[in-house]
Design a protein around this motif. Structure first.
Motif, PDB file in Angstrom:
ATOM      1  N   GLU A  73       1.516  20.598  -3.506  1.00 15.06           N
ATOM      2  CA  GLU A  73       0.345  19.763  -3.779  1.00 15.06           C
ATOM      3  C   GLU A  73       0.161  18.695  -2.695  1.00 15.06           C
ATOM      4  O   GLU A  73      -0.953  18.412  -2.282  1.00 15.06           O
ATOM      5  CB  GLU A  73       0.474  19.111  -5.158  1.00 15.06           C
ATOM      6  CG  GLU A  73       0.321  20.105  -6.301  1.00 15.06           C
ATOM      7  CD  GLU A  73       0.702  19.519  -7.643  1.00 15.06           C
ATOM      8  OE1 GLU A  73       0.090  19.940  -8.637  1.00 15.06           O
ATOM      9  OE2 GLU A  73       1.596  18.645  -7.711  1.00 15.06           O
ATOM     10  N   ARG A  74       1.260  18.129  -2.232  1.00 16.70           N
ATOM     11  CA  ARG A  74       1.182  17.131  -1.154  1.00 16.70           C
ATOM     12  C   ARG A  74       0.639  17.771   0.122  1.00 16.70           C
ATOM     13  O   ARG A  74      -0.191  17.181   0.819  1.00 16.70           O
ATOM     14  CB  ARG A  74       2.548  16.514  -0.887  1.00 16.70           C
ATOM     15  CG  ARG A  74       3.007  15.564  -1.959  1.00 16.70           C
ATOM     16  CD  ARG A  74       4.415  15.066  -1.668  1.00 16.70           C
ATOM     17  NE  ARG A  74       4.892  14.235  -2.748  1.00 16.70           N
ATOM     18  CZ  ARG A  74       5.444  13.038  -2.591  1.00 16.70           C
ATOM     19  NH1 ARG A  74       5.595  12.542  -1.377  1.00 16.70           N
ATOM     20  NH2 ARG A  74       5.839  12.348  -3.623  1.00 16.70           N
ATOM     21  N   ALA A  75       1.097  18.965   0.433  1.00  8.66           N
ATOM     22  CA  ALA A  75       0.620  19.673   1.625  1.00  8.66           C
ATOM     23  C   ALA A  75      -0.861  20.004   1.494  1.00  8.66           C
ATOM     24  O   ALA A  75      -1.631  19.869   2.455  1.00  8.66           O
ATOM     25  CB  ALA A  75       1.441  20.938   1.855  1.00  8.66           C
ATOM     26  N   GLN A  76      -1.272  20.442   0.297  1.00  7.77           N
ATOM     27  CA  GLN A  76      -2.678  20.751   0.068  1.00  7.77           C
ATOM     28  C   GLN A  76      -3.536  19.490   0.207  1.00  7.77           C
ATOM     29  O   GLN A  76      -4.601  19.518   0.834  1.00  7.77           O
ATOM     30  CB  GLN A  76      -2.860  21.365  -1.321  1.00  7.77           C
ATOM     31  CG  GLN A  76      -4.285  21.787  -1.613  1.00  7.77           C
ATOM     32  CD  GLN A  76      -4.433  22.403  -2.992  1.00  7.77           C
ATOM     33  OE1 GLN A  76      -3.581  22.254  -3.858  1.00  7.77           O
ATOM     34  NE2 GLN A  76      -5.540  23.086  -3.195  1.00  7.77           N
ATOM     35  N   LEU A  77      -3.077  18.377  -0.367  1.00  7.17           N
ATOM     36  CA  LEU A  77      -3.813  17.116  -0.255  1.00  7.17           C
ATOM     37  C   LEU A  77      -3.930  16.702   1.215  1.00  7.17           C
ATOM     38  O   LEU A  77      -5.010  16.315   1.671  1.00  7.17           O
ATOM     39  CB  LEU A  77      -3.121  16.020  -1.058  1.00  7.17           C
ATOM     40  CG  LEU A  77      -3.728  14.625  -0.957  1.00  7.17           C
ATOM     41  CD1 LEU A  77      -5.172  14.610  -1.450  1.00  7.17           C
ATOM     42  CD2 LEU A  77      -2.885  13.621  -1.731  1.00  7.17           C
ATOM     43  N   ALA A  78      -2.855  16.787   1.963  1.00  9.14           N
ATOM     44  CA  ALA A  78      -2.888  16.431   3.383  1.00  9.14           C
ATOM     45  C   ALA A  78      -3.884  17.305   4.138  1.00  9.14           C
ATOM     46  O   ALA A  78      -4.654  16.814   4.978  1.00  9.14           O
ATOM     47  CB  ALA A  78      -1.496  16.554   3.985  1.00  9.14           C
ATOM     48  N   SER A  79      -3.890  18.587   3.831  1.00  8.37           N
ATOM     49  CA  SER A  79      -4.818  19.499   4.487  1.00  8.37           C
ATOM     50  C   SER A  79      -6.264  19.147   4.163  1.00  8.37           C
ATOM     51  O   SER A  79      -7.128  19.108   5.050  1.00  8.37           O
ATOM     52  CB  SER A  79      -4.515  20.940   4.063  1.00  8.37           C
ATOM     53  OG  SER A  79      -5.460  21.831   4.602  1.00  8.37           O
ATOM     54  N   GLN A 121       0.841  -1.197   0.000  1.00  8.72           N
ATOM     55  CA  GLN A 121       0.000   0.000   0.000  1.00  8.72           C
ATOM     56  C   GLN A 121       0.876   1.247   0.000  1.00  8.72           C
ATOM     57  O   GLN A 121       0.613   2.199  -0.728  1.00  8.72           O
ATOM     58  CB  GLN A 121      -0.899   0.029   1.239  1.00  8.72           C
ATOM     59  CG  GLN A 121      -2.169  -0.731   1.103  1.00  8.72           C
ATOM     60  CD  GLN A 121      -3.057  -0.501   2.317  1.00  8.72           C
ATOM     61  OE1 GLN A 121      -2.596  -0.494   3.447  1.00  8.72           O
ATOM     62  NE2 GLN A 121      -4.333  -0.327   2.074  1.00  8.72           N
ATOM     63  N   ARG A 122       1.876   1.246   0.851  1.00  5.94           N
ATOM     64  CA  ARG A 122       2.765   2.408   0.956  1.00  5.94           C
ATOM     65  C   ARG A 122       3.468   2.670  -0.371  1.00  5.94           C
ATOM     66  O   ARG A 122       3.579   3.816  -0.809  1.00  5.94           O
ATOM     67  CB  ARG A 122       3.774   2.169   2.088  1.00  5.94           C
ATOM     68  CG  ARG A 122       4.736   3.304   2.301  1.00  5.94           C
ATOM     69  CD  ARG A 122       3.974   4.547   2.677  1.00  5.94           C
ATOM     70  NE  ARG A 122       4.845   5.689   2.604  1.00  5.94           N
ATOM     71  CZ  ARG A 122       4.721   6.749   3.361  1.00  5.94           C
ATOM     72  NH1 ARG A 122       3.765   6.817   4.247  1.00  5.94           N
ATOM     73  NH2 ARG A 122       5.537   7.748   3.231  1.00  5.94           N
ATOM     74  N   GLU A 123       3.922   1.604  -1.014  1.00  2.00           N
ATOM     75  CA  GLU A 123       4.582   1.756  -2.313  1.00  2.00           C
ATOM     76  C   GLU A 123       3.615   2.340  -3.343  1.00  2.00           C
ATOM     77  O   GLU A 123       4.014   3.196  -4.151  1.00  2.00           O
ATOM     78  CB  GLU A 123       5.124   0.409  -2.794  1.00  2.00           C
ATOM     79  CG  GLU A 123       6.323  -0.075  -2.006  1.00  2.00           C
ATOM     80  CD  GLU A 123       6.736  -1.490  -2.378  1.00  2.00           C
ATOM     81  OE1 GLU A 123       6.288  -1.999  -3.434  1.00  2.00           O
ATOM     82  OE2 GLU A 123       7.509  -2.083  -1.612  1.00  2.00           O
ATOM     83  N   ASN A 124       2.374   1.896  -3.336  1.00  2.00           N
ATOM     84  CA  ASN A 124       1.382   2.418  -4.283  1.00  2.00           C
ATOM     85  C   ASN A 124       1.097   3.894  -4.030  1.00  2.00           C
ATOM     86  O   ASN A 124       0.981   4.686  -4.982  1.00  2.00           O
ATOM     87  CB  ASN A 124       0.087   1.610  -4.206  1.00  2.00           C
ATOM     88  CG  ASN A 124       0.231   0.231  -4.789  1.00  2.00           C
ATOM     89  OD1 ASN A 124       1.100  -0.023  -5.608  1.00  2.00           O
ATOM     90  ND2 ASN A 124      -0.622  -0.671  -4.362  1.00  2.00           N
ATOM     91  N   VAL A 125       0.979   4.276  -2.772  1.00  2.00           N
ATOM     92  CA  VAL A 125       0.746   5.689  -2.440  1.00  2.00           C
ATOM     93  C   VAL A 125       1.955   6.520  -2.877  1.00  2.00           C
ATOM     94  O   VAL A 125       1.801   7.583  -3.488  1.00  2.00           O
ATOM     95  CB  VAL A 125       0.459   5.875  -0.934  1.00  2.00           C
ATOM     96  CG1 VAL A 125       0.475   7.349  -0.554  1.00  2.00           C
ATOM     97  CG2 VAL A 125      -0.887   5.257  -0.583  1.00  2.00           C
ATOM     98  N   ASP A 126       3.149   6.043  -2.559  1.00  2.20           N
ATOM     99  CA  ASP A 126       4.356   6.767  -2.957  1.00  2.20           C
ATOM    100  C   ASP A 126       4.427   6.947  -4.470  1.00  2.20           C
ATOM    101  O   ASP A 126       4.761   8.026  -4.967  1.00  2.20           O
ATOM    102  CB  ASP A 126       5.615   6.048  -2.468  1.00  2.20           C
ATOM    103  CG  ASP A 126       5.808   6.151  -0.965  1.00  2.20           C
ATOM    104  OD1 ASP A 126       5.154   7.010  -0.323  1.00  2.20           O
ATOM    105  OD2 ASP A 126       6.618   5.375  -0.425  1.00  2.20           O
ATOM    106  N   GLN A 127       4.077   5.895  -5.205  1.00  2.30           N
ATOM    107  CA  GLN A 127       4.085   5.973  -6.669  1.00  2.30           C
ATOM    108  C   GLN A 127       3.045   6.977  -7.163  1.00  2.30           C
ATOM    109  O   GLN A 127       3.324   7.795  -8.043  1.00  2.30           O
ATOM    110  CB  GLN A 127       3.830   4.600  -7.277  1.00  2.30           C
ATOM    111  CG  GLN A 127       3.903   4.599  -8.798  1.00  2.30           C
ATOM    112  CD  GLN A 127       3.657   3.211  -9.370  1.00  2.30           C
ATOM    113  OE1 GLN A 127       3.543   2.232  -8.640  1.00  2.30           O
ATOM    114  NE2 GLN A 127       3.572   3.129 -10.682  1.00  2.30           N
TER     115      GLN A 127
END
Length: 80
Positions: free
Chosen positions: A63-69, A48-54
Motif C-alpha cells: 500500500e505504501r508503494a502504491q501510494l508513492a506511485s 509533520q514526519r511523526e504525523n505522516v509516520d503515524q
C-alpha cells in the motif's frame, strides 16, 4: 506584496528571520532564517514526519508503494 512584507516584518520582530543585503544587487534584500527560526522549522518538520509516520502505520508495504506511485503520478501531472 504588502501581506508578504508584513509577514517578513513580523518574522524579523519575533527573531525568526533576518534581512541581509543582496551581494549581487544592492537594491534587493535577502531574507534568511535565524537560529531560532531554524529550530522552529526543524520542530515543525519533525512533527509533520511523526504525523505522516503515524498515518501510514497501518499501511502494508504494498500500500505504501502504491501510494508513492500515485503521488508521483499526481506530482508529474500537476500543472506547472
Amino acid at each position: 506584496q504588502p501581506r508578504a512584507s508584513r509577514l517578513v516584518s513580523q518574522g524579523v520582530e519575533l527573531g525568526f528571520l533576518r534581512r541581509e543585503a543582496d551581494p549581487d544587487d544592492a537594491r534587493r534584500t535577502l531574507i534568511a532564517l535565524t537560529d531560532k527560526g531554524r529550530a522552529i522549522t526543524n520542530r515543525f518538520r519533525g512533527a509533520q514526519r511523526e504525523n505522516v509516520d503515524q498515518a501510514l502505520s497501518t499501511f502494508s508495504e504494498d500500500e505504501r508503494a502504491q501510494l508513492a506511485s500515485l503521488l508521483t503520478r499526481l506530482a508529474d501531472a500537476w500543472p506547472k
